[in-house]
Motif scaffolding. Structure first.
Motif, short mmCIF file in Angstrom:
data_model
loop_
_atom_site.label_atom_id
_atom_site.label_comp_id
_atom_site.label_asym_id
_atom_site.label_seq_id
_atom_site.Cartn_x
_atom_site.Cartn_y
_atom_site.Cartn_z
N VAL A 120 5.61 0.36 -2.84
CA VAL A 120 5.04 -1.01 -2.98
C VAL A 120 5.16 -1.76 -1.86
O VAL A 120 4.10 -2.40 -0.99
N LEU A 121 6.41 -1.80 -0.86
CA LEU A 121 6.58 -2.64 0.10
C LEU A 121 6.00 -1.99 1.41
O LEU A 121 5.33 -2.79 2.19
N THR A 122 5.93 -0.69 1.34
CA THR A 122 5.24 -0.09 2.38
C THR A 122 3.60 -0.41 2.54
O THR A 122 3.31 -0.57 3.36
N ALA A 123 3.06 -0.38 1.42
CA ALA A 123 1.86 -0.68 1.12
C ALA A 123 1.34 -1.96 1.76
O ALA A 123 0.50 -2.27 2.31
N ARG A 124 2.28 -3.09 1.18
CA ARG A 124 2.03 -4.54 1.35
C ARG A 124 2.21 -4.59 3.17
O ARG A 124 1.41 -5.31 3.61
N LEU A 125 3.25 -3.61 3.73
CA LEU A 125 3.25 -3.83 5.21
C LEU A 125 2.30 -3.46 5.78
O LEU A 125 1.72 -3.90 6.91
N ALA A 126 1.59 -2.29 5.40
CA ALA A 126 0.36 -1.58 6.02
C ALA A 126 -1.03 -2.65 5.80
O ALA A 126 -1.67 -2.84 6.80
N GLU A 127 -1.00 -3.50 4.79
CA GLU A 127 -2.12 -4.50 4.59
C GLU A 127 -1.87 -5.46 5.65
O GLU A 127 -2.81 -6.14 6.21
N LEU A 128 -0.71 -5.83 6.01
CA LEU A 128 -0.40 -6.84 7.06
C LEU A 128 -0.40 -6.15 8.50
O LEU A 128 -0.08 -6.70 9.49
N GLY A 129 -0.89 -4.92 8.45
CA GLY A 129 -1.16 -4.22 9.90
C GLY A 129 0.22 -3.47 10.54
O GLY A 129 0.03 -3.09 11.61
N VAL A 130 1.08 -3.31 9.51
CA VAL A 130 2.37 -2.75 10.43
C VAL A 130 2.54 -1.35 9.41
O VAL A 130 2.69 -1.28 8.68
N HIS A 131 2.77 -0.34 10.38
CA HIS A 131 2.91 1.27 9.97
C HIS A 131 4.23 1.65 10.36
O HIS A 131 4.88 1.47 11.32
N VAL A 132 5.17 2.24 9.15
CA VAL A 132 6.34 2.80 9.86
C VAL A 132 6.28 3.93 10.73
O VAL A 132 5.60 4.97 10.50
N GLU A 133 7.10 3.81 11.62
CA GLU A 133 7.10 4.99 12.70
C GLU A 133 8.08 6.08 12.33
O GLU A 133 9.28 5.82 12.38
N ARG A 134 7.56 7.02 11.84
CA ARG A 134 8.46 7.97 11.21
C ARG A 134 9.00 9.14 12.25
O ARG A 134 8.47 9.34 13.15
#
Ligand code: FAD
Length: 504
Positions: A120-134
């Protein structure tokens, strides 16, 4: 599969904040920073999110924060609501600790898989334009006066540097950031051994409560209902069990039966063995580098406090870093993170250690005394309300913090403001800065940059006047994390004094 597809925009080479670790704490922090307009990057060593669901309980105060982060509805959709704890001894119900009585916007806990909370937090972050760099591992830090140069490494050994104004280590119990800062977790309690299972199974316990079974048998069992037929179960093990014994469904079932937990396991999704320990770093800040979550404190899962406390760290730090980035304030404001959160971490360790000791007594006489005290204390006094509020983390407050000011009658500086309930919660989700409630209600004043006035209802005005004791008028300033920054009798000078504290 790596989470970041090729089409995503290239992250800023020089972010304001680099978050190391995309567990629940790093994700919550990144969401908070991104929604406040801070340029943030998040790196994680794992190629994909973990499938291990460790934390399942999200407490009442954390729900307040998740609401402000804009993810409460998505969390509630995936969760079951827990309204209390049932305690049993010798097959009989000993006591009930209800959460309904706590004075909170959300007077309940919810249970969901940590993997869902992270999704849920990852999806919200993506909505804000930030993607986790794995697949990106932090390996070195060079902290300077004006920023931090972080070295990150890919699995093939190629490296890159990221220059950030601030770095936050949310990289878990084995934190590299902590190690690079020369800090270590200091603690001692290393005791009980538990079997843990996330299982599908049949039981007839109330799905809206947690269940603790003190006896029969020589050890404790716990059952936490999860969505669907799923439950998290724990079975305390006696000393001396072979540490290499493989954890099987049969062993778990046998252990549950012995502890009086009437659950028939149909299918196991996660089985493991857990040895409890605790520890905390002496410092949460070294210059421009911060630690939060398990990187800063670890303890027994008793009370389900670890992830919750880490998310509270994140929410405490997020607005302060945002203000530091916008204004260049790096002194008292950023120091207050450690001043406010270190004592809370120590208190959480003390509470979870006490709960663990209470739940894992082996002496039969001590067990009987405990059961009697719990029965009498929880059923006939207000102890259950106090215990519930403590476990639900509704008693967290920052009284005595260097960045809160003034005094009130029952609402004090450093308290979490619950009045006016829904209005403050909604406004905190919409407003990036501070909120101010001026008493008595009147025409909105322009108080200061970044301070938005909230005009409350007449009913809330009365309640707030009573709680603050500001019968001749005044002001309550609510910080972006929902805590009271100021209770004062003069709106203009009060706000100026409060903002000066942040500048110090
Ligand atoms: C069995 C169990 C049950 C629990 N139940 C509860 C509960 O009900 N409620 C509760 O509040 N807490 C609970 N906890 C505690 C909770 O799981 C942790 O407190 C929580 O996961 C901490 O989150 P975090 O983001 O700080 O760290 P983590 O979740 O550990 O995340 C750290 C991240 O950092 C990444 N990382 C590590 N090193 C690097 C590096 N060098 N570079 C880049 N990335 C890196 C890791 O890959 C990981 O993704 C439980 C724990 C256990 C073990």
């Amino acid at each position: 599969m790596p989470e970041q597809p090729a089409a995503l925009p290239t992250p800023a080479p020089t972010p304001d904040v680099l978050v190391v670790g995309a567990g629940p704490v790093g994700l919550a922090l990144a969401v908070d920073l991104a929604r406040r307009g801070v340029a943030v990057r998040v790196v994680d060593t794992l190629a994909a999110p973990t499938t291990e669901s460790r934390a399942i309980v999200v407490h009442s105060r954390t729900l307040d924060h998740l609401q402000a982060l804009g993810v409460l509805d998505a969390v509630l959709e995936r969760a079951v609501v827990s309204r209390g704890m049932e305690l049993y001894a010798d097959g009989r119900r000993l006591a009930h600790v209800g959460f309904d009585g706590i004075d909170a916007v959300h007077p309940y806990s919810v249970s969901l898989l940590q993997t869902d909370t992270e999704a849920v937090l990852t999806a919200r972050l993506a909505e804000l334009g930030v993607h986790v760099e794995r697949s990106t591992t932090l390996t070195a830090l060079d902290a300077r006066d004006d920023g931090v140069v972080a070295t990150v490494t890919a699995p093939d050994g190629t490296g890159a540097t990221i220059e950030a104004a601030f770095v936050v280590g949310t990289d878990g119990a084995r934190s590299t950031v902590r190690h690079l800062l020369g800090l270590r977790l200091e603690g001692s309690f290393a005791g009980e051994d538990f079997l843990l299972g996330d299982v599908d199974g049949d039981h007839d316990y109330d799905p809206s409560c947690f269940h603790t079974f003190f006896s029969p048998g020589e050890a404790t069992g716990l059952l936490f209902p999860l969505p669907g037929d799923r439950a998290r179960v724990f079975a305390q093990l006696p000393p001396g069990v072979d540490p290499d014994r493989p954890v099987t469904v049969e062993w778990l079932q046998e252990a549950l039966d012995e502890r009086g937990v009437r659950l028939r396991v149909r299918e196991a999704h996660w089985l493991t063995r857990l040895r409890l320990k605790h520890g905390q770093v002496p410092r949460y800040r070294v210059g421009r580098v911060f630690l939060a979550g398990d990187a800063a404190h670890i303890h027994s899962p008793a009370g389900g406090l670890g992830m919750n406390t880490g998310i509270h760290d994140a929410v405490n730090l997020g607005w302060k870093l945002a203000l530091a980035v916008a204004s260049g304030r790096t002194g008292a404001l950023l120091d207050s993170y450690e001043a406010e959160r270190h004592p809370v971490g120590a208190d959480v360790i003390a509470l979870s250690t006490r709960l663990t000791r209470l739940g894992t007594l082996r002496n039969p006489v001590a067990q009987r005394v405990r059961n009697l005290v719990l029965h009498l204390g929880l059923e006939s006094t207000s102890l259950d309300e106090r215990l519930a509020a403590r476990v639900e983390q509704q008693r967290v407050r920052y009284a005595g913090s260097p960045v809160v000011a003034g005094h009130g009658r029952t609402v004090h500086p450093g308290d979490f403001l619950r009045l006016p309930r829904t209005q403050v919660a909604d406004a905190l989700a919409r407003t990036p800065g501070h909120l101010a409630v001026v008493l008595p209600r009147g025409w909105p004043l322009h108080l200061a940059e970044g301070v938005t006035e909230l005009v409350v209802t007449e009913e809330d005005e009365d309640a707030l006047t009573e709680a603050t004791g500001l019968t001749h008028g005044g002001i309550v300033v609510v910080r972006p994390d929902g805590y009271v920054g100021l209770v004062g009798d003069d709106p203009k000078t009060g706000v100026a004094q409060y903002l000066a504290l942040l500048d110090g």
